[in-house]
Design an enzyme around this catalytic site. Structure first.
Site, PDB file in Angstrom:
ATOM      1  N   CYS A 101      -1.667  22.301   9.632  1.00  0.00           N
ATOM      2  CA  CYS A 101      -3.125  22.151   9.693  1.00  0.00           C
ATOM      3  C   CYS A 101      -3.830  23.507   9.702  1.00  0.00           C
ATOM      4  O   CYS A 101      -4.928  23.644   9.183  1.00  0.00           O
ATOM      5  CB  CYS A 101      -3.536  21.328  10.916  1.00  0.00           C
ATOM      6  SG  CYS A 101      -3.191  19.554  10.726  1.00  0.00           S
ATOM      7  N   ARG A 123       1.783  13.216   9.816  1.00  0.00           N
ATOM      8  CA  ARG A 123       2.105  12.886   8.420  1.00  0.00           C
ATOM      9  C   ARG A 123       2.686  11.472   8.355  1.00  0.00           C
ATOM     10  O   ARG A 123       3.197  10.949   9.350  1.00  0.00           O
ATOM     11  CB  ARG A 123       3.051  13.913   7.791  1.00  0.00           C
ATOM     12  CG  ARG A 123       4.490  13.826   8.202  1.00  0.00           C
ATOM     13  CD  ARG A 123       5.347  14.722   7.320  1.00  0.00           C
ATOM     14  NE  ARG A 123       5.054  16.135   7.518  1.00  0.00           N
ATOM     15  CZ  ARG A 123       5.730  17.119   6.930  1.00  0.00           C
ATOM     16  NH1 ARG A 123       6.705  16.856   6.102  1.00  0.00           N
ATOM     17  NH2 ARG A 123       5.430  18.386   7.172  1.00  0.00           N
ATOM     18  N   ARG A 157      -8.098  -2.000  -8.518  1.00  0.00           N
ATOM     19  CA  ARG A 157      -8.282  -2.161  -7.086  1.00  0.00           C
ATOM     20  C   ARG A 157      -9.043  -3.444  -6.782  1.00  0.00           C
ATOM     21  O   ARG A 157     -10.016  -3.767  -7.457  1.00  0.00           O
ATOM     22  CB  ARG A 157      -9.075  -0.965  -6.507  1.00  0.00           C
ATOM     23  CG  ARG A 157      -8.186   0.269  -6.269  1.00  0.00           C
ATOM     24  CD  ARG A 157      -7.172  -0.022  -5.174  1.00  0.00           C
ATOM     25  NE  ARG A 157      -6.333   1.103  -4.813  1.00  0.00           N
ATOM     26  CZ  ARG A 157      -5.113   1.297  -5.280  1.00  0.00           C
ATOM     27  NH1 ARG A 157      -4.593   0.490  -6.192  1.00  0.00           N
ATOM     28  NH2 ARG A 157      -4.379   2.326  -4.849  1.00  0.00           N
ATOM     29  N   HIS A 163      -4.063   0.028   4.365  1.00  0.00           N
ATOM     30  CA  HIS A 163      -4.351   1.429   4.688  1.00  0.00           C
ATOM     31  C   HIS A 163      -5.455   2.043   3.845  1.00  0.00           C
ATOM     32  O   HIS A 163      -5.790   3.205   4.031  1.00  0.00           O
ATOM     33  CB  HIS A 163      -3.065   2.274   4.579  1.00  0.00           C
ATOM     34  CG  HIS A 163      -2.521   2.346   3.194  1.00  0.00           C
ATOM     35  ND1 HIS A 163      -1.798   1.321   2.638  1.00  0.00           N
ATOM     36  CD2 HIS A 163      -2.613   3.302   2.236  1.00  0.00           C
ATOM     37  CE1 HIS A 163      -1.462   1.650   1.403  1.00  0.00           C
ATOM     38  NE2 HIS A 163      -1.947   2.837   1.132  1.00  0.00           N
ATOM     39  N   GLU A 164      -6.035   1.285   2.924  1.00  0.00           N
ATOM     40  CA  GLU A 164      -7.188   1.785   2.163  1.00  0.00           C
ATOM     41  C   GLU A 164      -8.386   1.010   2.670  1.00  0.00           C
ATOM     42  O   GLU A 164      -8.485  -0.197   2.426  1.00  0.00           O
ATOM     43  CB  GLU A 164      -7.017   1.469   0.665  1.00  0.00           C
ATOM     44  CG  GLU A 164      -6.582   2.635  -0.155  1.00  0.00           C
ATOM     45  CD  GLU A 164      -6.639   2.365  -1.657  1.00  0.00           C
ATOM     46  OE1 GLU A 164      -5.919   3.062  -2.353  1.00  0.00           O
ATOM     47  OE2 GLU A 164      -7.386   1.497  -2.128  1.00  0.00           O
ATOM     48  N   CYS A 177      -6.975   6.481  -0.083  1.00  0.00           N
ATOM     49  CA  CYS A 177      -5.568   6.632  -0.488  1.00  0.00           C
ATOM     50  C   CYS A 177      -5.448   6.993  -1.959  1.00  0.00           C
ATOM     51  O   CYS A 177      -5.513   8.138  -2.345  1.00  0.00           O
ATOM     52  CB  CYS A 177      -4.749   5.379  -0.152  1.00  0.00           C
ATOM     53  SG  CYS A 177      -3.036   5.528  -0.708  1.00  0.00           S
ATOM     54  N   CYS A 220       0.437  17.522   7.979  1.00  0.00           N
ATOM     55  CA  CYS A 220       0.398  17.670   9.435  1.00  0.00           C
ATOM     56  C   CYS A 220       1.732  17.291  10.088  1.00  0.00           C
ATOM     57  O   CYS A 220       2.311  16.247   9.779  1.00  0.00           O
ATOM     58  CB  CYS A 220      -0.722  16.775   9.963  1.00  0.00           C
ATOM     59  SG  CYS A 220      -0.847  16.676  11.731  1.00  0.00           S
ATOM     60  N   CYS A 267      -4.093  16.953  12.649  1.00  0.00           N
ATOM     61  CA  CYS A 267      -4.253  17.175  14.092  1.00  0.00           C
ATOM     62  C   CYS A 267      -5.096  18.410  14.380  1.00  0.00           C
ATOM     63  O   CYS A 267      -5.669  18.551  15.448  1.00  0.00           O
ATOM     64  CB  CYS A 267      -2.887  17.294  14.773  1.00  0.00           C
ATOM     65  SG  CYS A 267      -2.022  18.858  14.419  1.00  0.00           S
ATOM     66  N   CYS A 322      -3.287  -1.480  -1.897  1.00  0.00           N
ATOM     67  CA  CYS A 322      -2.620  -0.391  -2.622  1.00  0.00           C
ATOM     68  C   CYS A 322      -1.167  -0.813  -2.845  1.00  0.00           C
ATOM     69  O   CYS A 322      -0.609  -1.585  -2.072  1.00  0.00           O
ATOM     70  CB  CYS A 322      -2.711   0.881  -1.785  1.00  0.00           C
ATOM     71  SG  CYS A 322      -1.646   2.219  -2.324  1.00  0.00           S
ATOM     72  N   HIS A 323      -0.550  -0.271  -3.884  1.00  0.00           N
ATOM     73  CA  HIS A 323       0.818  -0.656  -4.215  1.00  0.00           C
ATOM     74  C   HIS A 323       1.789  -0.393  -3.064  1.00  0.00           C
ATOM     75  O   HIS A 323       2.779  -1.098  -2.889  1.00  0.00           O
ATOM     76  CB  HIS A 323       1.289   0.082  -5.473  1.00  0.00           C
ATOM     77  CG  HIS A 323       2.550  -0.486  -6.019  1.00  0.00           C
ATOM     78  ND1 HIS A 323       3.797   0.031  -5.706  1.00  0.00           N
ATOM     79  CD2 HIS A 323       2.785  -1.564  -6.797  1.00  0.00           C
ATOM     80  CE1 HIS A 323       4.732  -0.703  -6.282  1.00  0.00           C
ATOM     81  NE2 HIS A 323       4.148  -1.673  -6.952  1.00  0.00           N
ATOM     82  N   THR A 324       1.498   0.621  -2.241  1.00  0.00           N
ATOM     83  CA  THR A 324       2.369   0.951  -1.103  1.00  0.00           C
ATOM     84  C   THR A 324       2.462  -0.221  -0.118  1.00  0.00           C
ATOM     85  O   THR A 324       3.525  -0.487   0.442  1.00  0.00           O
ATOM     86  CB  THR A 324       1.854   2.218  -0.390  1.00  0.00           C
ATOM     87  OG1 THR A 324       1.711   3.237  -1.378  1.00  0.00           O
ATOM     88  CG2 THR A 324       2.820   2.695   0.679  1.00  0.00           C
ATOM     89  N   CYS A 349      -1.343  22.073  14.381  1.00  0.00           N
ATOM     90  CA  CYS A 349       0.007  22.473  13.948  1.00  0.00           C
ATOM     91  C   CYS A 349      -0.055  23.557  12.867  1.00  0.00           C
ATOM     92  O   CYS A 349      -1.117  23.864  12.330  1.00  0.00           O
ATOM     93  CB  CYS A 349       0.788  21.256  13.442  1.00  0.00           C
ATOM     94  SG  CYS A 349       0.180  20.608  11.867  1.00  0.00           S
TER      95      CYS A 349
END
Length: 382
Positions: A108, A120, A375, A72-73, A180, A116, A102, A50-52, A105
Site C-alpha cells: 500500500c 488481497r 453485465r 462482489h460487484e 471488479c 495489499c 489497508c 461477474c464470471h468469478t 503495508c
C-alpha cells in the site's frame, strides 16, 4: 425502520444463499451481525454478476465452501460502522471491492503496487479477519462470506479497506460495474499497457473485461484496436467499444500472432490478454512489435498452465507484464474512475445488457452460462 434503530443491532434481511455447488441460489432470510473493529455494514442497492462468482459457485478446481453468499460487484450505502472506522460514516455511497487497501503495508505504501498484504483477494476464506467468524447466519448457523464482499444480500459487512467511497451523485446502478471487471480491463490498458495516441492495440477475449480493455484503448486514442476471439458473434457488439477489426484464430491456418504481425507490419504496439487461456497469452506476447511492444496479461490461467516462449522474444525488446485489478488501489483510485464516468470520458451503459430483480437472481446466472450479454444488474429493492 429508521437508521438509528438498526445501529448495533442484528439486521434481518433477504440474501441469495448458495447451499451447494452449481445448484440455484435460494432467497433466504438471514441475520446480519453488526460490524466489528474496522468493519462497515452496508445496504446493497445494486449488484451485478461477474464470471468469478459463477466459477466459484460451480466449484470447479478449488475448495468448495458452502453455504455461502456470493457477489462482489456492487454499489451501496453505509448503514453503520464498527470501532476504528474514521473515513466512512452512515449515508456514504461506496463500492465494495474484492481486494483491499489497508494503507499500512509495504504494497500500500508503494506507488507501484496495489496488492495489499492484509486484504488481497482470498477465495478460500469465508469469515471476517478480525475474529475469524461470519457476520451472516440463518437460525444461528453461520453462512460463509465470499472474497470479503458477499453482495448478494440486502445488507453485508465488509472490511473498511475494501470500500471505495464515491461521489454520492454517481448512479449506483451504473458505477457498480466498476468494482471488479470493468476497472480490471480498463486499468490493464490505461495503467499498465499505456498505449500512446495513434498506436495499435490487440485485445484477446471480448467478454466484459476485454471490452473494458478496448474501451481503455479507445480513450487513449489508439488508431487500430484489433479484437481477437473464437466467437465471431461477439465482433459486432465490440465495435461500440472502439474495436476496429477482428481476428478469429479459427479462420486461419497459421498462429494468430503471425496473422496479427502481417496485419500490422511487424506486430501491434500493445496487446492485452483477457481470456486466461495460456495459448492466447503466448500469442498476445508474441504478436507485439519488437523494439517497443508491450503485452499485458489479465486473464487468470489454469493452475497447471505453463507459459512457454523463446527468450529471444525478450532479447528483441518485447515486454511482458501482468496486472491485478487493473493496478488500481481500491480506496485511492476507484473514486477517480467513477469521475471519468461522471465526466463522460468513460461509457458504462453499453456494458449493461440485462437487468433483473433480486428475486430472479438465478436468471443472471442463466444469461452468463449461455454467454448472453455482458453485465446483468440485479436490483435489490423490488
Amino acid at each position: 425502520m429508521s437508521k438509528s434503530s438498526t445501529v448495533g443491532q442484528v439486521i434481518r434481511c433477504r440474501a441469495a444463499v448458495a447451499w451447494e455447488a452449481g445448484k440455484p441460489l435460494v432467497i433466504e432470510e438471514v441475520e446480519v451481525a453488526p460490524p466489528q473493529t474496522n468493519e462497515v455494514r452496508l445496504k446493497i442497492l445494486y449488484t451485478s454478476l461477474c464470471h468469478t462468482d459463477v466459477y466459484f459457485w460451480e466449484a470447479k478446481g478449488q475448495n468448495p465452501l458452502f453455504p455461502r453468499i456470493y457477489g462482489h460487484e456492487a454499489g451501496g450505502i453505509v448503514e453503520s460502522v464498527g470501532e476504528g472506522v474514521t473515513d466512512l460514516k452512515a449515508g456514504d455511497h461506496v463500492l465494495p471491492v474484492f481486494t483491499g487497501e489497508c494503507k499500512d503495508c509495504a504494497h500500500c505504501k508503494s506507488e507501484e503496487s496495489n496488492m495489499c498484504d492484509l486484504l488481497r483477494i482470498n477465495t478460500d476464506r469465508g469469515v471476517m479477519l478480525s475474529d475469524g467468524k461470519s457476520r451472516f447466519s440463518i437460525k444461528g448457523k453461520p453462512i460463509y462470506h465470499f472474497v470479503g464482499t458477499s453482495t448478494f444480500s440486502e445488507y453485508t459487512v465488509v472490511h473498511v479497506g475494501c470500500l471505495a467511497k464515491i461521489n454520492p451523485l454517481a448512479p449506483l446502478d451504473k458505477v457498480c460495474v466498476l468494482s471488479c471487471g470493468i476497472s480490471t480491463g480498463l486499468g490493464a490498458t490505461l495503467n499498465v499497457a499505456k498505449p500512446k495516441k495513434g498506436s495499435t492495440v490487440a485485445v484477446f477475449g471480448l467478454g466484459a473485461v476485454g471490452l473494458a480493455a478496448a474501451e481503455g484503448a479507445r480513450i487513449s486514442g489508439a488508431s487500430r484496436i484489433i479484437g481477437v476471439d473464437l466467437n465471431s458473434s461477439r465482433f459486432e457488439e465490440a465495435k461500440k467499444f472502439g474495436v476496429t477489426e477482428f481476428v478469429n484464430p479459427k479462420d486461419h491456418k497459421k498462429p494468430v500472432q503471425e496473422v496479427i504481425a502481417e496485419l500490422t507490419n511487424g506486430g501491434v504496439d500493445r496487446s492485452i490478454e483477457c481470456t486466461g487461456n495460456v495459448e492466447a497469452m503466448i500469442s498476445a506476447f508474441e504478436c507485439v512489435h519488437d523494439g517497443w511492444g508491450v503485452a499485458v496479461l489479465v486473464g487468470v490461467p489454469h493452475k497447471e498452465a505453463v507459459f512457454k516462449t523463446h527468450p529471444v522474444n525478450f532479447l528483441n525488446e518485447r515486454t511482458l507484464k501482468g496486472t491485478f485489478f487493473g493496478n488500481y488501489k481500491p480506496r485511492t483510485d476507484i473514486p477517480s474512475v467513477v469521475e471519468k464516468y461522471m465526466n463522460n470520458e468513460l461509457e458504462l451503459e453499453k456494458f449493461i445488457t440485462h437487468k433483473v430483480p433480486f428475486s430472479e437472481i438465478n436468471k443472471a446466472f442463466d444469461y452468463m452460462l449461455k454467454g448472453e450479454g455482458l453485465r446483468c444488474i440485479i436490483h435489490m429493492e423490488e
